[in-house]
Each structure stands twice: as structure tokens, then as C-alpha cells.
Design a protein around this motif. Sequence first.
Motif, PDB file in Angstrom:
ATOM      1  N   ASN A  86      -4.007  17.795  25.524  1.00  0.00           N
ATOM      2  CA  ASN A  86      -4.336  17.370  24.160  1.00  0.00           C
ATOM      3  C   ASN A  86      -5.821  17.077  23.998  1.00  0.00           C
ATOM      4  N   LEU A  87      -6.410  16.405  24.979  1.00  0.00           N
ATOM      5  CA  LEU A  87      -7.840  16.092  24.893  1.00  0.00           C
ATOM      6  C   LEU A  87      -8.675  17.370  24.955  1.00  0.00           C
ATOM      7  N   GLU A  88      -8.269  18.311  25.782  1.00  0.00           N
ATOM      8  CA  GLU A  88      -9.003  19.580  25.867  1.00  0.00           C
ATOM      9  C   GLU A  88      -8.877  20.370  24.563  1.00  0.00           C
ATOM     10  N   LYS A  89      -7.707  20.333  23.942  1.00  0.00           N
ATOM     11  CA  LYS A  89      -7.528  21.031  22.668  1.00  0.00           C
ATOM     12  C   LYS A  89      -8.394  20.407  21.575  1.00  0.00           C
ATOM     13  N   LEU A  90      -8.476  19.072  21.565  1.00  0.00           N
ATOM     14  CA  LEU A  90      -9.343  18.409  20.586  1.00  0.00           C
ATOM     15  C   LEU A  90     -10.800  18.809  20.794  1.00  0.00           C
ATOM     16  N   ALA A  91     -11.221  18.875  22.059  1.00  0.00           N
ATOM     17  CA  ALA A  91     -12.610  19.256  22.352  1.00  0.00           C
ATOM     18  C   ALA A  91     -12.916  20.665  21.870  1.00  0.00           C
TER      19      ALA A  91
ATOM     20  N   VAL B 268      -1.647  18.432  18.788  1.00  0.00           N
ATOM     21  CA  VAL B 268      -1.845  17.014  19.090  1.00  0.00           C
ATOM     22  C   VAL B 268      -1.217  16.151  17.997  1.00  0.00           C
ATOM     23  N   LEU B 269      -1.350  16.583  16.754  1.00  0.00           N
ATOM     24  CA  LEU B 269      -0.797  15.807  15.643  1.00  0.00           C
ATOM     25  C   LEU B 269       0.719  15.732  15.707  1.00  0.00           C
ATOM     26  N   ASN B 270       1.363  16.736  16.313  1.00  0.00           N
ATOM     27  CA  ASN B 270       2.827  16.790  16.357  1.00  0.00           C
ATOM     28  C   ASN B 270       3.401  16.349  17.706  1.00  0.00           C
ATOM     29  N   SER B 271       2.602  15.660  18.514  1.00  0.00           N
ATOM     30  CA  SER B 271       3.040  15.332  19.874  1.00  0.00           C
ATOM     31  C   SER B 271       3.601  13.920  20.015  1.00  0.00           C
ATOM     32  N   LYS B 272       3.675  13.166  18.943  1.00  0.00           N
ATOM     33  CA  LYS B 272       4.081  11.762  19.055  1.00  0.00           C
ATOM     34  C   LYS B 272       5.500  11.614  19.586  1.00  0.00           C
ATOM     35  N   ALA B 273       6.455  12.345  19.016  1.00  0.00           N
ATOM     36  CA  ALA B 273       7.853  12.213  19.436  1.00  0.00           C
ATOM     37  C   ALA B 273       8.029  12.605  20.899  1.00  0.00           C
TER      38      ALA B 273
ATOM     39  N   ASN C 237      -5.504  10.206  15.893  1.00  0.00           N
ATOM     40  CA  ASN C 237      -6.482   9.787  14.881  1.00  0.00           C
ATOM     41  C   ASN C 237      -7.688  10.718  14.869  1.00  0.00           C
ATOM     42  N   CYS C 238      -8.129  11.107  16.055  1.00  0.00           N
ATOM     43  CA  CYS C 238      -9.241  12.065  16.136  1.00  0.00           C
ATOM     44  C   CYS C 238      -8.825  13.424  15.567  1.00  0.00           C
ATOM     45  N   GLY C 239      -7.586  13.808  15.828  1.00  0.00           N
ATOM     46  CA  GLY C 239      -7.085  15.073  15.282  1.00  0.00           C
ATOM     47  C   GLY C 239      -7.062  15.085  13.764  1.00  0.00           C
ATOM     48  N   TYR C 240      -6.750  13.937  13.156  1.00  0.00           N
ATOM     49  CA  TYR C 240      -6.763  13.866  11.693  1.00  0.00           C
ATOM     50  C   TYR C 240      -8.181  14.045  11.147  1.00  0.00           C
ATOM     51  N   SER C 241      -9.172  13.522  11.864  1.00  0.00           N
ATOM     52  CA  SER C 241     -10.562  13.722  11.430  1.00  0.00           C
ATOM     53  C   SER C 241     -10.949  15.196  11.513  1.00  0.00           C
ATOM     54  N   ILE C 242     -10.513  15.868  12.588  1.00  0.00           N
ATOM     55  CA  ILE C 242     -10.792  17.301  12.716  1.00  0.00           C
ATOM     56  C   ILE C 242     -10.104  18.077  11.603  1.00  0.00           C
ATOM     57  N   ASP C 243      -8.908  17.642  11.226  1.00  0.00           N
ATOM     58  CA  ASP C 243      -8.207  18.299  10.128  1.00  0.00           C
ATOM     59  C   ASP C 243      -8.984  18.134   8.820  1.00  0.00           C
ATOM     60  N   SER C 244      -9.607  16.975   8.629  1.00  0.00           N
ATOM     61  CA  SER C 244     -10.433  16.768   7.436  1.00  0.00           C
ATOM     62  C   SER C 244     -11.670  17.657   7.469  1.00  0.00           C
ATOM     63  N   ILE C 245     -12.257  17.827   8.659  1.00  0.00           N
ATOM     64  CA  ILE C 245     -13.409  18.730   8.783  1.00  0.00           C
ATOM     65  C   ILE C 245     -12.999  20.157   8.440  1.00  0.00           C
ATOM     66  N   ARG C 246     -11.791  20.540   8.869  1.00  0.00           N
ATOM     67  CA  ARG C 246     -11.301  21.882   8.535  1.00  0.00           C
ATOM     68  C   ARG C 246     -11.148  22.046   7.024  1.00  0.00           C
TER      69      ARG C 246
ATOM     70  N   THR D 138     -19.319  11.701  11.702  1.00  0.00           N
ATOM     71  CA  THR D 138     -19.565  10.327  12.163  1.00  0.00           C
ATOM     72  C   THR D 138     -18.246   9.602  12.411  1.00  0.00           C
ATOM     73  N   GLU D 139     -17.284   9.788  11.514  1.00  0.00           N
ATOM     74  CA  GLU D 139     -15.967   9.164  11.696  1.00  0.00           C
ATOM     75  C   GLU D 139     -15.268   9.724  12.930  1.00  0.00           C
ATOM     76  N   THR D 140     -15.424  11.017  13.176  1.00  0.00           N
ATOM     77  CA  THR D 140     -14.818  11.624  14.363  1.00  0.00           C
ATOM     78  C   THR D 140     -15.390  11.029  15.636  1.00  0.00           C
ATOM     79  N   VAL D 141     -16.703  10.807  15.657  1.00  0.00           N
ATOM     80  CA  VAL D 141     -17.342  10.199  16.825  1.00  0.00           C
ATOM     81  C   VAL D 141     -16.804   8.787  17.054  1.00  0.00           C
ATOM     82  N   THR D 142     -16.624   8.042  15.972  1.00  0.00           N
ATOM     83  CA  THR D 142     -16.062   6.693  16.100  1.00  0.00           C
ATOM     84  C   THR D 142     -14.667   6.736  16.720  1.00  0.00           C
ATOM     85  N   ARG D 143     -13.879   7.695  16.318  1.00  0.00           N
ATOM     86  CA  ARG D 143     -12.517   7.805  16.866  1.00  0.00           C
ATOM     87  C   ARG D 143     -12.530   8.326  18.303  1.00  0.00           C
TER      88      ARG D 143
END
Length: 500
Positions: free
Chosen positions: A242-247, A281-286, A322-331, A437-442
Motif C-alpha cells: 500500500n505504501l509503495e502504491k501511494l508513492a 489502498v482506499l478499499n483495504s480497510k475491511a 487519508n493520504c490516498g484521499y488527498s491523492i484522489d483530490s489531486i487526481r 501541502t495537505e498530502t505532505v502533512t498526511r
Amino acid sequence: MASMEENSGRLEWRMDMPDGTSKVLQPEPPLVRRTWMRLKGLLVGLAMPVWRFLVKSWSIGVDEPMKFIHGLKVAVSLTVVSLFYYMRPLYDGVGGNAMWAILTVVVVSEYTVGATLYKSINRGVATVAGGTLGIGIDWIATQSGEKFEPIILGTSVFILAAVVTFSRFIPSVKKRFDYGATIFILTFSLVSLSGYRVDKLWMLAHQRVSTIAIGASLCILVSMLFYPVWAGDKLHQQTISNLEKLANSLEGHVAEYFNDEEMSTPEAEKIDKKLQEYKCVLNSKATEETMINYAIWEPAHGSFTFGYPWKQYVKIGAAARNCGYSIDSIRSCINSEMQAPAFLRKHIKEECMKLGTYSSVVLKELASMIKTMRKSTKIDLSVGEMNFAVQQLHNTIKTLPGHFPAQKSLPQVVVEETAKSSITEILPVAALVILLTETVTRIEEIVDQVNKLASLAEFETNGENKFEQEDQPSVANQDPQAMKIPQSIKVLDLVPEGKC
């Protein structure tokens, strides 16, 4: 109107159509041929879904051979436990209740060791508790006389069934003992109510507990000794992935925003599919919560000691989402219809690309840290470079070149309209900077959670050469205030002077 024509030595009938064309009349095939064609279509229609199912099953087995091995492990367990039916001494030893052992194997066998232990322990403890309580209630009912015996038995079943069923709605009980609660109700009802018609109730309870213990023990041994699949390992690998996919997604989206080259459709679809990996990553909670629940039941194995802080993976997963949601906003910002002019994007391109690269490096370093289970000596340096890149981007956007200079000779209305147009074109750039900036914070939140995992799990210190850090670009000598991420960036602050 039909007409007959001779063509290549044979006759054919044509019919003139209203639109001026003619249609050849084909003779109707014989009944046998029509029947065969229909039967052939029916067979093909039935065979194709079966063939597609077999092909898909084969691909799953090739991609994940452990799932095929799991099927073999369940088959071995059932074959061994079936000996209680085939061998007379074993069959007599369990009093003809060998079917409970077979049912236990079918129900308890799971893909991971943790899931098998979870069901086996829940089933065993619930069976013992329900059987013991059922015998006690039956003894009390028997001592009360035949008149009150059915009343006591019925009342006890009603009360316990209601209480235990309600307890399944309690989050802590549902997470760990939901299956055990169901087995408890089943065993208690079976034992207590059977005592009303069966004389040797103790023998019945003893045989049931024995057969369940045999089936559960066999499943645990097979699951742990033959190609074990640990839920903890699966959770560990998924967190790293998941972390590699976010990167990759973050760096790719930033590069995509400033890419003006046109690509072919297949290549563009391939890149877009790669960029959307963050959605996994967004769908991995369950899946994460399920694997954490099973990992807690597993004994120490491999690099994971007894009492390993599996619950910390919940916090890491939440921070990653949370970081994935920021990337989704960037998209969404990239795909927006309102885009900034090319020269504005070019003005901040270098700083944004640096920020995307440094952020990606931090996420990949965190993934490597979890993978090797060693504390990284580079993570603080990488975070400092990422924060410094944010500050540089913040400073750069305040120096945007003026492209709508206010001229005093123009009417006031024209000047106001020009200012509005200027702000409208700057807003997409400001939105991108705020989202980055928000993504960096997350990402920093993920760093905190991974560092906490390293502390709780007592990761070893990475034994890298300390002199390697001196050869790398450092931001340690920069202004301490420049190392901090701006806590709030107002849109108006991002607009250069003279634009409003």
C-alpha cells in the motif's frame, strides 16, 4: 415479385423488394439439420460458461498456488478424520459421533493459520462452556421434578439465547468471539434439551467435546505444519504494498499534471491504470481489519514475536487511506475542466516535481523500513527534504509573473474584469499547491505511525555506514523555520501582489 434466374448452372429464386433491391430466396433446411443446429447451439451455450470458469480457476491457481495447496490440506484433513468411520475401534471409541469430527474439519478449516486458530479455539471453548452449563441446567431441572423440568429448561434456553445473541452486537465480542457465541448457543441448546429425553447426558457431552477436539486439533496441525499461510505475513506484505502504491501514484500524478505530450490510447490507458493504484489502498480497510483480527491469534513465527503490535497496523492503514484521499483530490484537480495557463504551470513545475519526488522517497523509505523491520537512518533526512520542498513551493508561487498588468489608462470596469480573470486562472494552481501541502502533512502522519510501530516492535537499528549520510544533500543547515510545513495557506496569499 419473385423471379427465377439461372446462375452457374443452378437455379435461384429472387424476390424484388420495395426499395428496388432483390433478395435471394434460400431453401429451408431439412428438419434434421435444423434440430442439429439448435442442439449444437444449446451445447455450446452450456459449455462456454463452464470453460470460462475452468480457465479462470486455472489462472487463480497459477497466480496463487497456495490456494490450491489449501484445498489439498482440507482434503488431507477430511481423509484422515474419515478413518473414524472406516475403522471400527475408532468408531466405537467416539460412540458413533464421528460425524461431529468431520463437520468440525469442514467448518474450521480456513486459508490462514490465524483464521483456523480463531475458529478452532472459539469452537472448542464454546463447546466446553455450553456443554458444562447445559449439564448444570439439566441437573437443576431434574432435581426440580418432572412438573418444573420442561419449564426450567425452556426458560434457560430462552434467556441464554437472548443474552448471548445480543452480546454479538457488542463490538469487542463480535470482533473476536462472534463464532464462539453461535457455537455456545448451539451446544447449550443441544445438551440441555437432549437431557430431557437422553439418560446418559454426560456421555453425550463428553463424546461431542472429544470429537470436536479431535477435528480442531487435526486442522490446526495440518494448517501450521504443511505450507502454513500466516495472516500476519499477509497483513505485513499488504501494508508494504500500500505504501509503495501511494508513492508511485503520488509521483505519477504530479508528473502527469505537468506533462503536455500526447500519448497513444493504449499507452495512456496503461499509465492511467498505474496511477489509480492508490484506490486499492482506499478499499483495504475491511481486509486489514480481518487480517489483524486473525493475526492476533497466531503464535510467534518468523520475525514476528509473541505479542507483536498488530493493532498498530490499523493506525498505519488509516493514515495511508487519508493520504490516498488527498491523492484522489489531486487526481480530481488534474481532470478538472478549469486549468491554469501553461506558463503558470511551468513556473511551479520544478518545485512541484521535487516535492512529488521527495514525498515518494519518504513513502518508499517507510515501506522499506517495515519490510526489513529495521529503523531507517535516512527517514529524518528525507522528511526534512520534503518539508523544505514545501516551503520552496510556497515561496515560488508568491512570485508568479504578472500577466495582466493593471493599466491606469483603462476604464475601471476593464481593470476589475482583468483582475477577476487573473484570479480565476491562478486558482487551479493554488488548489494544487494546497492539496500537495495537505498530502505532505498526511505523509508525516504515516511517518509518526511507522516510527511508533518500530518502537513497539523494537526494530533493530539499520547498520548502514554513517559516512554515507555526509555524501547526500542535507537540509540540516537550513533555517529551522523553513523546515516546517506551513500550517495554513490562504488562497489570497498565493496570489502575487497586483493581481487583485
